[in-house]
Structures are given as structure tokens and as C-alpha cells.
Write a protein that holds these residues in place. Structure first.
Motif, PDB file in Angstrom:
ATOM      1  N   ALA A 213      -3.318  10.637  12.887  1.00  0.00           N
ATOM      2  CA  ALA A 213      -2.091  11.399  12.647  1.00  0.00           C
ATOM      3  C   ALA A 213      -1.486  11.070  11.279  1.00  0.00           C
ATOM      4  O   ALA A 213      -1.391   9.909  10.900  1.00  0.00           O
ATOM      5  CB  ALA A 213      -1.090  11.108  13.746  1.00  0.00           C
ATOM      6  N   GLY A 214      -1.092  12.105  10.556  1.00  0.00           N
ATOM      7  CA  GLY A 214      -0.448  11.913   9.257  1.00  0.00           C
ATOM      8  C   GLY A 214       1.056  12.096   9.364  1.00  0.00           C
ATOM      9  O   GLY A 214       1.597  12.314  10.462  1.00  0.00           O
ATOM     10  N   ALA A 215       1.726  12.043   8.206  1.00  0.00           N
ATOM     11  CA  ALA A 215       3.186  12.128   8.192  1.00  0.00           C
ATOM     12  C   ALA A 215       3.687  13.420   8.845  1.00  0.00           C
ATOM     13  O   ALA A 215       4.664  13.399   9.615  1.00  0.00           O
ATOM     14  CB  ALA A 215       3.689  12.017   6.761  1.00  0.00           C
ATOM     15  N   ALA A 216       2.994  14.540   8.549  1.00  0.00           N
ATOM     16  CA  ALA A 216       3.450  15.826   9.100  1.00  0.00           C
ATOM     17  C   ALA A 216       3.334  15.823  10.625  1.00  0.00           C
ATOM     18  O   ALA A 216       4.238  16.300  11.330  1.00  0.00           O
ATOM     19  CB  ALA A 216       2.625  16.968   8.515  1.00  0.00           C
ATOM     20  N   ASP A 217       2.211  15.274  11.134  1.00  0.00           N
ATOM     21  CA  ASP A 217       2.030  15.216  12.588  1.00  0.00           C
ATOM     22  C   ASP A 217       3.139  14.395  13.237  1.00  0.00           C
ATOM     23  O   ASP A 217       3.702  14.774  14.266  1.00  0.00           O
ATOM     24  CB  ASP A 217       0.682  14.567  12.934  1.00  0.00           C
ATOM     25  CG  ASP A 217      -0.489  15.359  12.406  1.00  0.00           C
ATOM     26  OD1 ASP A 217      -0.493  16.574  12.616  1.00  0.00           O
ATOM     27  OD2 ASP A 217      -1.372  14.760  11.787  1.00  0.00           O
ATOM     28  N   VAL A 218       3.426  13.253  12.621  1.00  0.00           N
ATOM     29  CA  VAL A 218       4.421  12.345  13.204  1.00  0.00           C
ATOM     30  C   VAL A 218       5.802  12.994  13.170  1.00  0.00           C
ATOM     31  O   VAL A 218       6.565  12.919  14.136  1.00  0.00           O
ATOM     32  CB  VAL A 218       4.430  10.990  12.452  1.00  0.00           C
ATOM     33  CG1 VAL A 218       5.436  10.039  13.088  1.00  0.00           C
ATOM     34  CG2 VAL A 218       3.055  10.358  12.475  1.00  0.00           C
ATOM     35  N   PHE A 219       6.103  13.649  12.049  1.00  0.00           N
ATOM     36  CA  PHE A 219       7.399  14.322  11.916  1.00  0.00           C
ATOM     37  C   PHE A 219       7.554  15.391  13.007  1.00  0.00           C
ATOM     38  O   PHE A 219       8.579  15.460  13.695  1.00  0.00           O
ATOM     39  CB  PHE A 219       7.515  14.952  10.524  1.00  0.00           C
ATOM     40  CG  PHE A 219       8.789  15.709  10.305  1.00  0.00           C
ATOM     41  CD1 PHE A 219       9.949  15.035   9.927  1.00  0.00           C
ATOM     42  CD2 PHE A 219       8.851  17.077  10.480  1.00  0.00           C
ATOM     43  CE1 PHE A 219      11.140  15.719   9.736  1.00  0.00           C
ATOM     44  CE2 PHE A 219      10.031  17.774  10.290  1.00  0.00           C
ATOM     45  CZ  PHE A 219      11.180  17.096   9.910  1.00  0.00           C
ATOM     46  N   VAL A 220       6.515  16.209  13.152  1.00  0.00           N
ATOM     47  CA  VAL A 220       6.585  17.300  14.136  1.00  0.00           C
ATOM     48  C   VAL A 220       6.668  16.729  15.553  1.00  0.00           C
ATOM     49  O   VAL A 220       7.429  17.215  16.392  1.00  0.00           O
ATOM     50  CB  VAL A 220       5.364  18.247  13.978  1.00  0.00           C
ATOM     51  CG1 VAL A 220       5.288  19.235  15.136  1.00  0.00           C
ATOM     52  CG2 VAL A 220       5.457  18.998  12.661  1.00  0.00           C
ATOM     53  N   TYR A 221       5.882  15.673  15.793  1.00  0.00           N
ATOM     54  CA  TYR A 221       5.912  15.030  17.119  1.00  0.00           C
ATOM     55  C   TYR A 221       7.335  14.564  17.447  1.00  0.00           C
ATOM     56  O   TYR A 221       7.869  14.858  18.515  1.00  0.00           O
ATOM     57  CB  TYR A 221       4.943  13.846  17.116  1.00  0.00           C
ATOM     58  CG  TYR A 221       4.924  13.029  18.396  1.00  0.00           C
ATOM     59  CD1 TYR A 221       4.148  13.421  19.481  1.00  0.00           C
ATOM     60  CD2 TYR A 221       5.677  11.872  18.512  1.00  0.00           C
ATOM     61  CE1 TYR A 221       4.125  12.673  20.647  1.00  0.00           C
ATOM     62  CE2 TYR A 221       5.660  11.119  19.676  1.00  0.00           C
ATOM     63  CZ  TYR A 221       4.880  11.524  20.741  1.00  0.00           C
ATOM     64  OH  TYR A 221       4.877  10.766  21.891  1.00  0.00           O
ATOM     65  N   ASN A 222       7.937  13.864  16.499  1.00  0.00           N
ATOM     66  CA  ASN A 222       9.269  13.309  16.763  1.00  0.00           C
ATOM     67  C   ASN A 222      10.346  14.379  16.857  1.00  0.00           C
ATOM     68  O   ASN A 222      11.209  14.328  17.727  1.00  0.00           O
ATOM     69  CB  ASN A 222       9.641  12.302  15.667  1.00  0.00           C
ATOM     70  CG  ASN A 222       8.905  10.994  15.851  1.00  0.00           C
ATOM     71  OD1 ASN A 222       8.351  10.734  16.903  1.00  0.00           O
ATOM     72  ND2 ASN A 222       8.877  10.178  14.827  1.00  0.00           N
ATOM     73  N   ILE A 223      10.278  15.341  15.953  1.00  0.00           N
ATOM     74  CA  ILE A 223      11.331  16.363  15.983  1.00  0.00           C
ATOM     75  C   ILE A 223      11.178  17.206  17.249  1.00  0.00           C
ATOM     76  O   ILE A 223      12.152  17.754  17.773  1.00  0.00           O
ATOM     77  CB  ILE A 223      11.330  17.219  14.696  1.00  0.00           C
ATOM     78  CG1 ILE A 223      12.749  17.717  14.427  1.00  0.00           C
ATOM     79  CG2 ILE A 223      10.388  18.396  14.766  1.00  0.00           C
ATOM     80  CD1 ILE A 223      13.129  17.809  12.995  1.00  0.00           C
ATOM     81  N   GLY A 224       9.949  17.242  17.762  1.00  0.00           N
ATOM     82  CA  GLY A 224       9.703  17.922  19.036  1.00  0.00           C
ATOM     83  C   GLY A 224      10.388  17.204  20.172  1.00  0.00           C
ATOM     84  O   GLY A 224      10.979  17.827  21.051  1.00  0.00           O
ATOM     85  N   VAL A 225      10.302  15.866  20.154  1.00  0.00           N
ATOM     86  CA  VAL A 225      10.948  15.122  21.249  1.00  0.00           C
ATOM     87  C   VAL A 225      12.462  15.128  21.058  1.00  0.00           C
ATOM     88  O   VAL A 225      13.214  15.137  22.031  1.00  0.00           O
ATOM     89  CB  VAL A 225      10.418  13.673  21.343  1.00  0.00           C
ATOM     90  CG1 VAL A 225      10.865  13.056  22.658  1.00  0.00           C
ATOM     91  CG2 VAL A 225       8.908  13.627  21.270  1.00  0.00           C
ATOM     92  N   ILE A 226      12.902  15.111  19.803  1.00  0.00           N
ATOM     93  CA  ILE A 226      14.345  15.281  19.577  1.00  0.00           C
ATOM     94  C   ILE A 226      14.757  16.610  20.199  1.00  0.00           C
ATOM     95  O   ILE A 226      15.777  16.729  20.838  1.00  0.00           O
ATOM     96  CB  ILE A 226      14.665  15.296  18.060  1.00  0.00           C
ATOM     97  CG1 ILE A 226      14.551  13.891  17.468  1.00  0.00           C
ATOM     98  CG2 ILE A 226      16.080  15.852  17.821  1.00  0.00           C
ATOM     99  CD1 ILE A 226      14.761  13.829  15.973  1.00  0.00           C
ATOM    100  N   SER A 227      13.920  17.599  20.016  1.00  0.00           N
ATOM    101  CA  SER A 227      14.189  18.949  20.479  1.00  0.00           C
ATOM    102  C   SER A 227      15.573  19.411  20.020  1.00  0.00           C
ATOM    103  O   SER A 227      16.561  19.340  20.760  1.00  0.00           O
ATOM    104  CB  SER A 227      14.094  19.054  22.003  1.00  0.00           C
ATOM    105  OG  SER A 227      14.299  20.401  22.368  1.00  0.00           O
TER     106      SER A 227
END
Lengths: 532, 322
Positions: A20-34
Motif C-alpha cells: 500500500a502506498g500513500a494514496a491507498d492509506v489516505f483513501v483507506y483512512n478517509i473511508g473509515v473517517i467517512s
């Protein structure tokens, strides 16, 4: 001084790359933030229950508090770049039994909240979607359907399907999961941008007209009637005050918690320092900015008094509110005033609601897998499918637990009033204390980690970050403890948290004894081999 | 042959330490720390990088480390860094600016320098191992991997503590047999020890013919079986760049089909593999328990596994990181 080329000599050997790269991690986290769930919950509960609170200021406070907590977790993720989240941190950095018990209670709590997220699929997603399409296309059937699917039984069925689909997605592999997250992110982004655009271009007058038209079959002159009805029932808009604003901050901070969830997949991230930095801190800052912006614009367009009144009425006098709960996407869809706009908004919020489910399953599943690799759970929990190369049993276990929690939440009154967020606060408090001590207690481990490279004048900034994180967690815990709406400290909640935590401890020692009889010393998994 | 039918044989297996001094020391210490009967160090013993340290004319030293240009005044200060570099598996070479300039001109000079430093470090390791294992009742085995040049065979042949088991079948503690192969199938990097699948198959058949009891045999093979989940590596393009898809890094199985075929056909008791650092895990292929402990040598941490064999069965296993 000589100018010499400074470089290194490399030879060709086989390499190592993490996925996972920075973009994946960002999207993953902002997804859980929802962002969608965050906006929806804050706007529903805030103005109704904290009439003097300012959503933009509360969002800014929440972002600041969460930033310090996130900074502490970022240091952890750099110091111990392993999957499994705080399980890896506390077992390696403080104490294995405590680490397991905390991880157990943490995973339990978030799986429970994932059940809540499964209900948002209908209440924040499909409900407003069908209602607004029905209103703007004059289809009474769709409006009725919108009202029906937010009832417990359809919520359970749709939520179960959503959780099972998320499980199937995870079984097919992390690459497909990350791809799916990116597609969802795109849809969600379109939804939130569309909402913000409508909030920018439309006026309060246009919203009032649209709202009155949409609500005409239910309440005549709806906008003013809603406000008057709330006042009759005792609700008052008191103007800005700091006390309500600080109290209100717990609502935007609860979704912001999701910004640290990439600690669960820390072992699968390349360039950890940068990727987790962008993923953890970046997602919290971006979400915080959106919360502030949407809060500010919605006051202007919906009206501060109206937002409080319509949400207040939804429980105090439902006949003087919208036919389904007036979550933000419902109001934003009405503001759009047409099918296309409201569909874009509703689909976006549906995507935000769904984001949470697979990502939280990953968080819990990675913890289960980490327990299994350390032999703390039966070996079958770590079984990895030969076809998909994913931990199928761990995924299925978390899916089943999630569905069970959904059932309990919807149909058993004891669980519908249960709030387990304090369990996570307990886990975080201990993790922060461990983080303050880590550079001193595990000197060698810390010295060799990437976190030591960030020391300032020889002093470990990891300790400073964890201290600031600890202060933030304690403030948040205080707010949650004293807010019966967001959490409170009901005996049944505290008893459940204590029981789960105690069960985690007991389970650790039972498994330790069991493994000992089998010739395995579980403690070895956490010990460093001394070489000197 | 006497078989330990009721006794327990505990094996510690680690692999891919790539020149990391601290990891090698941990392998040596693992015998007493984990209380095992057999220590097996899989392939890829040698490191990947040299950090050239330039001794400046006006005094002081300059080098590039962890993304930064570093200038130090004294040798003492440099030594502190050297320990850290050795820990991470890097080789260090101190030279004048003139020597440095000459060295940078030719690949052959750099290759020779690598060879010299690899040999020196291995010799140091073997001396350390000899000293530390004298009082330890444990069998120590190791073998080179695909990243190790053939020139190290002469060095490790002199080891008095570790036995090089590459391309052999040995009887180990408990009467179990261990079949070992250190090379890999083809890689995009064309590393020193690679063979085609056909050649691997041929060698495997030759070695398997020497195994007397396959149900008590351990396959100690550097490259994991194909598509076992222990061999998932990033997919690369023609220029050896990692391929990124919309879902992140694309991965693909890169294990050996010949090894997989041999395991499926002969079903040995246990398979110990390495090579793919990020594919840490364990799987069962038919009756064979296969394990790849992975590697994070660059963190100075030793990933390994402890396997307990009893009555010709895998009684237990544990992944450790010490």
C-alpha cells in the motif's frame, strides 16, 4: 573541504516491496473517517442537542484533538511498522497480556460500531436517495419505500447483505479491496462536492421554497412550522456559546477516529513514514476542513435554527419533521431541488456509509490474524486461502460477529443503548502511556526504528507526541463520559467494556497455559534475542 | 538408524539475513534462547549494499546514509555509524577521494570490493559462531541462497560450527532427513544462483532418490513452491519497476513449479522456505506443512519459526520475531 560524491554501491539482488502506498492509506483512512457519516451525525445531533454549539468551531476543535492522537499513532506506526494495530504496539512495547486484552476490546468495540454503520446504509444512504427521487419525480411509492426501509427488519436485511458483500470483497484480496475503496472514494467525493456546490450556489430562500414544496403533502408551510413546533416542545436556539461548542466537538471527533485505522495494515505499507504521515495526518486534516466548511455553509443555507428544530422534532415530535430522519443528505437533496442533484448527493453519502464497513472489518480481521500468528487463537483463525491468499477464517469470523452485533443493536434494547467508545478510549490511553515510555523501556527497539531518526536534540519526539495524544484522549474521554448522548457512563456499558477487557485478559492466560502444555511458550513471540 | 520415536525435535529456521550482523548473531543465539535441537539458516547470507566512507584530505569523513549526506570529524563517530550499518546488513569501506573516484569508474572494481567485503564479514561471522556454539548442544546448518555468489562456498566450507547443506540430503536430530537446495528459479535480476525449472526438477529428483523416509523428511529449499501464498512478490515491468494497478502494487506468485510438483508428488513432512521476504506465513500443501518466516533483516530483527516434530509429525509451530 573536498567535494566528494556521496552515494552507495548496490548490487543486483531480489527486492522487497510493500503493497500500500500513500494514496491507498489516505483513501483507506478517509473511508473509515467517512466524511458522509461524520457530517450526517454532527448535523443531526449537534444543533438539536447543543443549541449554542457552533459546528465549524467544534469541528476545528475536534480536528486539533484528533491530530495529536493521530500524531502519536503515526509515531507508533513508524516505530513498529507491523500489521495488527495497537496489538503489535502494546504487546511489543509494554506487555503481551495487556496488548492482547486491549486489542480484543478495541476490535470488539469497532466491530460493534460497524454494526451501527450497517444501519447507516439505509438511514443515510438508501432512505434519503429513495425519498428525494420520490419527491422530485412525484412517485409516492418511492417515498413510502424510503420510510419502510429505515425500519429495523429491512435495516437488518440490507445491513447483513452489506456486511457479507464486504466480507466477500476482502476474501478476494487486498488489491481488489483497495481498488474498490478508490471507486467508492470517487463516488463519495462526487457526493460531497455536489453537496458543497449546492450549499455555495443556493440561498436560504431557495432551500425554504424547496423544503416547503417537498414537505407539502405532510406539513403545510413546513419550514416555519418545524421551527415553531420545536419551540413549542421546549427546544430553544440560544445563540453561540463555548460550553455547547466544546461538548458538540465529540460528534465530529468520533468519525475522525477512523483516520488512524491504517495502523491495522502497517506491515503492508511501503515508505511507512511518508505513507502513514499522509494517510493518517492528511486524512484527518482534509476531513476536518470539510467538516468546517460544510458546517459553515449549511448554517447559512439551511438556517441554524431550522437544523436544530428539524432534528429535535424527529424524536420529540416526528409529525413535525421529515418523514424519515432528517440526515444531512436528505436536506442537501431537497436543496438540490432535482433528481440528478439529489441522486448524486445520496449516492455519495451511500458510498461514505459503505466505506466504513469493509475497512473496519479489515481493522478487526488484521488483529485476529496477528493474534493467530502469535498462536493466541486457534491456528484455524490464521488459515489463508490457497486460491485468494487471504485469511478467510479471520474474515468470516469478523463478518459473523458484525452481523450478530447488528442483530443485537437493532432488536435487543440492552444493546441499542450500549456505547462502547470508552473501550477504545481505554485502549488508546494505555497505548499513549506505552508510547511515552517506549523510547526508554525498549531502548534498542526504539533506537533501531525509524522513529528514533525524528528525535530532537536527542530527546524522543515519540514521547512528546504520545504525551500530547494522551492529553487529547483524556479530554475526549472526559467529554464522552459526561455526555449521555454520545457515550455517557451507563452501568451496562461500563460492565460490558469491563467484561470484554477481562475476558481478553483471561483468554490470553488460558491460551498461554494451553500452548505451554503443547510445548509453545507464547512469550517467545514477543521477546528479542539478546546478542551481547 | 535410530529414530527418536517418542522424543521431540525442535527446529529453529530463519532465512534471508542479507549481511545483517545482528541477525546472524541472533541466529547463533537462537539455539539456547529458544531451546532447540537444530538451527537452520536458509539462503541469502550476503548483503546488498556498500556504504563508501570518504576520508577527507583535511580530516573528517563523509558518507551517504539513510537519505542524508553525513560529515563526521572523528573515527570514533564513524564507528558508531558502522555498527548501525553492519546491523542493517550494509558493508562499509573507507577510502580516500582518489580511491573512491577510481572505484566508481568500473563495475568490476565494485564487484571485487563486494566480494572482498562479503568474504571478510562471513569469516568474522564464522569465527563468532565457532566461539559462541562451543558449549551449545545443537546442530547448526546453513546454505547459500540465490543472492549469494558461488565464491562464498569456499569460505563457508571452512566453518567448524555451521554445516553447509546445500544440494544434499542429511540426517538431522531425531532421525529426520533434510533435503536442501539454496538456489532459486529464474529472477528478473539474474542473481548468482538461479536455475531453470527443468534443472531444479532434475536436481530435486536426484536428491529425492537419496531420501529414505519421505514422511520424516524436511525440504529446506530457498525458493517457495509456486502459488502457495508463500511466494507472492510484486509484479515488475521490463525495466524492473514495480507495477502499480488501481488497487495498489500488483503481485504475482514467483515460486518454483518444480518445487511445488515435488511437494505434491512426494509429500514430505515439512517444507522450510524463504526468498520472498514479504510472504511470511504457513500453508499446508497436501500433508506437507510449509512455512516461510519472511525477513525484516534491515530492521535488525530476526524473523524465524520454531517447529516441533514428534513421532514423524509436526507437533507444533510458532512464528517468532526476536
Amino acid at each position: 573541504m573536498d567535494k566528494v560524491p556521496t552515494t552507495v554501491f548496490l548490487r543486483t539482488t531480489s527486492g522487497l516491496v510493500k503493497s500500500a502506498g500513500a494514496a491507498d492509506v489516505f483513501v483507506y483512512n478517509i473511508g473509515v473517517i467517512s466524511i458522509g457519516i461524520g457530517v450526517s451525525l454532527t448535523h443531526l445531533t449537534g444543533p438539536a442537542n447543543y443549541p449554542g454549539g457552533s459546528i465549524p468551531i467544534a469541528s476545528a476543535i475536534a480536528t486539533l484533538l484528533m491530530f495529536f492522537i493521530a500524531l502519536a499513532f503515526w509515531f507508533w506506526s513508524v516505530a513498529i511498522p507491523r500489521s495488527g494495530g495497537l496489538y503489535a504496539y502494546v504487546t511489543r512495547g509494554l506487555n503481551p497480556a495487556l496488548g492482547f486484552a486491549l486489542s480484543f476490546v478495541d476490535a470488539f468495540a469497532w466491530l460493534f460500531y460497524n454494526a451501527l454503520a450497517a444501519t447507516y446504509i439505509t438511514s443515510i444512504g438508501f432512505g434519503p436517495l429513495l425519498f428525494n427521487i420520490g419527491v422530485f419525480s412525484n412517485d409516492a411509492g418511492l417515498v413510502r419505500l424510503a420510510q419502510e426501509i429505515v425500519q429495523p427488519v429491512p435495516q437488518f436485511i440490507i445491513g447483513t447483505v452489506a456486511v457479507v458483500l464486504a466480507g466477500i470483497l476482502l476474501i478476494t484480496g487486498m488489491r481488489k479491496f483497495f481498488l474498490f475503496q478508490k471507486i467508492l472514494f470517487l463516488i463519495a467525493l462526487i457526493g460531497i462536492i455536489t453537496s458543497i456546490l449546492f450549499l455555495f450556489v443556493r440561498s436560504n430562500g431557495e432551500f425554504v421554497a424547496n423544503f416547503n414544496t417537498a414537505m407539502a403533502p405532510y406539513i403545510p408551510n413546513a419550514y416555519d412550522t418545524v421551527i415553531e413546533a420545536a419551540k413549542t416542545k421546549g427546544w430553544r436556539f440560544s445563540g453561540f456559546n463555548w460550553e455547547d461548542t466544546v461538548k458538540l466537538a465529540v460528534w465530529p471527533i468520533l468519525p475522525l477516529v477512523g483516520g488512524i485505522f491504517s495502523i491495522a495494515i502497517g506491515g503492508e505499507i511501503r515508505e511507512v513514514k511518508k505513507s502513514q504521515g499522509i494517510g493518517i495526518l492528511g486524512s484527518i486534516i482534509v476531513a476536518g476542513i470539510v467538516f468546517v466548511l460544510v458546517g459553515h455553509l449549511s448554517y447559512r443555507v439551511f438556517g441554524t435554527e431550522f437544523q436544530g428544530a428539524v432534528a429535535f422534532n424527529s424524536t420529540a415530535d416526528p409529525t413535525k419533521s421529515t418523514p424519515i430522519t432528517p440526515f444531512f443528505p436528505l436536506l442537501a437533496g431537497i436543496l438540490a431541488g432535482n433528481v440528478v442533484g439529489s441522486v448524486l448527493i445520496s449516492l455519495g453519502f451511500l458510498a461514505w456509509a459503505y466505506f466504513w464497513i469493509p475497512a473496519t472489518l479489515v481493522y478487526a480481521e488484521r488483529a485476529v490474524l496477528a493474534w493467530s500468528l502469535d498462536r493466541l487463537t486457534p491456528a484455524s483463525f490464521g488459515y489463508v486461502s490457497e486460491r485468494f491468499h487471504t485469511p478467510v477464517v479471520a474474515i468470516v469470523v469478523t463478518v459473523i460477529l458484525n452481523i450478530a452485533f447488528l442483530y443485537l443493536f437493532l432488536f435487543i434494547p440492552f444493546f441499542s443503548t450500549l456505547t462502547l467508545v470508552l473501550a477504545a478510549m481505554l485502549a488508546w490511553t494505555i497505548t499513549m502511556v506505552a508510547g511515552i515510555l517506549f523510547p526508554f523501556r525498549a531502548k534498542e527497539l526504539y533506537k533501531r526504528s525509524g522513529a528514533s531518526g525524528l528525535d530532537f536534540q536527542g530527546f524522543p519526539l515519540m514521547s512528546v507526541a504520545n504525551f500530547l495524544g494522551l492529553i487529547s484522549v483524556l479530554i475526549l474521554t472526559y467529554l464522552l463520559w459526561n455526555d449521555p448522548l454520545a457515550a455517557g457512563h451507563s452501568p451496562q456499558s461500563l460492565l460490558t467494556i469491563g467484561s470484554v477487557f477481562g475476558f481478553g485478559f483471561a483468554f490470553f492466560y488460558i491460551m498461554k497455559q494451553r500452548r505451554k502444555r503443547q510445548g509453545i511458550d507464547i512469550a517467545l513471540a514477543f521477546k528479542e534475542i539478546p546478542v551481547e | 538408524m535410530i529414530l527418536a520415536k517418542t522424543g521431540l525435535t525442535k527446529i529453529f529456521f530463519a532465512t534471508d539475513i542479507h549481511g545483517s550482523e545482528v541477525c546472524f548473531r541472533k541466529v547463533v543465539k537462537a539455539a539456547s534462547f529458544y531451546g532447540v535441537d537444530v538451527v537452520v539458516l536458509g539462503g541469502d547470507l550476503t548483503g546488498k549494499m556498500i556504504i563508501p566512507i570518504t576520508r577527507l584530505r583535511e580530516g573528517g569523513y563523509q558518507f551517504y546514509f539513510r537519505g542524508k549526506d553525513i560529515t563526521l570529524r572523528t573515527e570514533e563517530e564513524v564507528n558508531k555509524y558502522q555498527d548501525e550499518m553492519k546491523r542493517l546488513g550494509f558493508y562499509i569501506h573507507i577510502f580516500s577521494p582518489e580511491e573512491g573516484a577510481a572505484l566508481r569508474k568500473g563495475e568490476e572494481q565494485i564487484a571485487n570490493l563486494f566480494r572482498k567485503l562479503m568474504i571478510e564479514r562471513l569469516e568474522e561471522w564464522l569465527l563468532y559462531a565457532e566461539r559462541e556454539t562451543k558449549q551449545v548442544a545443537c546442530e547448526f546448518y546453513f546454505m547459500p541462497g540465490n543472492d549469494d555468489g558461488y565464491f562464498i562456498d569456499d569460505v563457508i566450507a571452512n566453518s567448524k560450527s555451521f554445516l553447509n547443506v546445500d544440494r544434499s540430503v542429511r540426517t538431522i536430530h531425531g532421525g529426520y532427513e533434510m533435503l536442501s537446495i539454496g538456489y532459486s528459479n529464474s529472477t528478473p535480476w539474474h542473481t548468482p544462483r538461479e536455475k531453470s525449472e527443468a534443472e531444479i526438477g532434475k536436481d530435486l529428483n536426484f536428491l529425492i532418490s537419496q531420501v529414505s523416509m519421505m514422511d520424516r523428511c524436511v525440504f529446506n529449499i530457498h525458493v517457495p513452491p509456486f502459488n502457495s501464498g508463500l511466494d507472492e512478490a510484486p509484479a515488475l515491468d521490463e525495466e524492473l519497476r514495480v507495477i502499480y494497478g488501481p488497487g495498489g502494487v500488483s503481485t504475482r506468485p514467483v515460486g518454483s513449479t518444480a518445487v511445488r510438483g515435488a511437494i505434491e508428488s512426494y509429500q514430505p513432512l515439512l517444507g522450510l522456505f524463504g526468498h520472498i521476504h514479504e510472504s511470511r506465513g504457513c500453508r499446508k500443501i497436501n500433508r506437507t506443512f510449509c512455512i516461510n518466516p519472511g525477513s525484516v533483516y534491515f530492521e535488525g530483527k530476526l524473523r524465524g519459526c520454531i517447529i516441533a516434530l514428534k513421532d514423524g509429525k509436526v507437533a507444533n509451530w510458532q512464528l517468532v520475531e526476536g
